[in-house]
Design an enzyme around this catalytic site. Structure first.
Site, PDB file in Angstrom:
ATOM      1  N   LYS A 143      -3.643   8.183   3.802  1.00  0.00           N
ATOM      2  CA  LYS A 143      -4.946   7.848   4.380  1.00  0.00           C
ATOM      3  C   LYS A 143      -4.972   8.111   5.887  1.00  0.00           C
ATOM      4  CE  LYS A 143      -7.184   6.352   0.708  1.00  0.00           C
ATOM      5  NZ  LYS A 143      -8.336   7.100   0.148  1.00  0.00           N
ATOM      6  N   TYR A 195       0.836  -1.201   0.000  1.00  0.00           N
ATOM      7  CA  TYR A 195       0.000   0.000   0.000  1.00  0.00           C
ATOM      8  C   TYR A 195       0.875   1.258   0.000  1.00  0.00           C
ATOM      9  CZ  TYR A 195      -4.348   2.562   0.750  1.00  0.00           C
ATOM     10  OH  TYR A 195      -5.432   3.387   0.593  1.00  0.00           O
TER      11      TYR A 195
END
Length: 266
Positions: free
Chosen positions: A174, A167
């Protein structure tokens, strides 16, 4: 549930009739934003829908027209003035706004596929600008239109809380987005504006396809989820429709998971 006088309280059904909402982030019919838009339309909301650019318009416009959207406008948050023009169009057409769905994220391929340690300054700034700061900009522009309160909602991912292999730079981005959600909720709460983040598990969307070895992430998430299955855009849509409704008027400042419980398993 019985009232204090013993009478049966009326059942309140989900009803978004009369609500005006902005949906940012539809790319195609597999988009999380489209799942949300479809459910909000089904429950009676009137929608303004954006598309990224001329290339994406041919995919998004038919979907928006199918949802009876009276406002269909371009919005690339990297282009000066485009986001502001969206809210100006809403002000001219409706004069108010009840909810915003912010479902956009972006990082350069080399930064998304590389180590966080190696992320360039410009690449990190771009990912933060598109994926996080644009939500702050939406909040600022929506605030004067939400004269009767409202709901701002963005889309996060578990990788913002725990390290998820591959990720990479989107994890810190995020994390910032979820923190911004809390601060916006605190600042805008007195005006009746709620701010929330949805955190679905991995979904097969066009945006997610840019993540390295994404199919492995899908398989691992499904295997560890207590439900043994992943959520889909319809799960996101039905839950989001509830959250923007008056039934969820006391829910704000938090990240809500739609991942079959995968986030509770180490």
């Amino acid at each position: 549930m019985n009232g204090t006088n013993g009478a049966q309280a009326p059942l309140q059904l989900l009803d978004l009739r009369g609500k005006k909402g902005l949906i940012i982030g539809i790319a195609n019919e597999q988009s999380i934003a489209y799942g949300i838009a479809r459910h909000c339309d089904a429950y009676g909301a009137e929608l303004a829908i954006t598309y990224l650019n001329e290339k994406s318009e041919k995919y998004v416009r038919p979907l928006a027209e199918g949802l009876h959207a009276p406002i269909i406008v371009p919005c690339d948050v990297r282009v000066d003035g485009e986001l502001e023009a969206v809210f100006e169009a809403i002000k001219e057409k409706w004069g108010r706004l009840d909810f915003v769905i912010h479902s956009i994220a972006f990082a350069n391929r080399e930064d998304l596929h590389g180590r966080v340690t190696d992320c360039s300054r410009d690449g990190f700034a771009l990912a933060m600008d598109v994926s996080c700061h644009s939500f702050l900009r939406c909040a600022k522009l929506a605030e004067p239109l939400m004269t009767n309160g409202g709901c701002l909602m963005t889309v996060s991912f578990y990788g913002g809380r725990k390290v998820v292999e591959h990720y990479n730079v989107m994890g810190p981005v995020k994390a910032a987005l979820e923190s911004a959600t809390k601060y916006l909720a605190h600042e805008l709460g007195p005006k009746g504006i709620r701010v929330l983040a949805l955190s679905p598990g991995p979904l097969k969307t066009r945006a997610a396809s840019g993540i390295d070895r994404f199919d492995e992430l899908l398989d691992e998430a499904a295997a560890k989820a207590p439900t043994q299955q992943l959520a889909d855009i319809n799960d996101c849509g039905s839950f989001a429709a509830y959250l923007v409704s008056d039934l969820a008027k006391s829910v704000t400042g938090t990240t809500l998971f739609i991942d079959g419980g995968a986030h509770i398993v180490g």
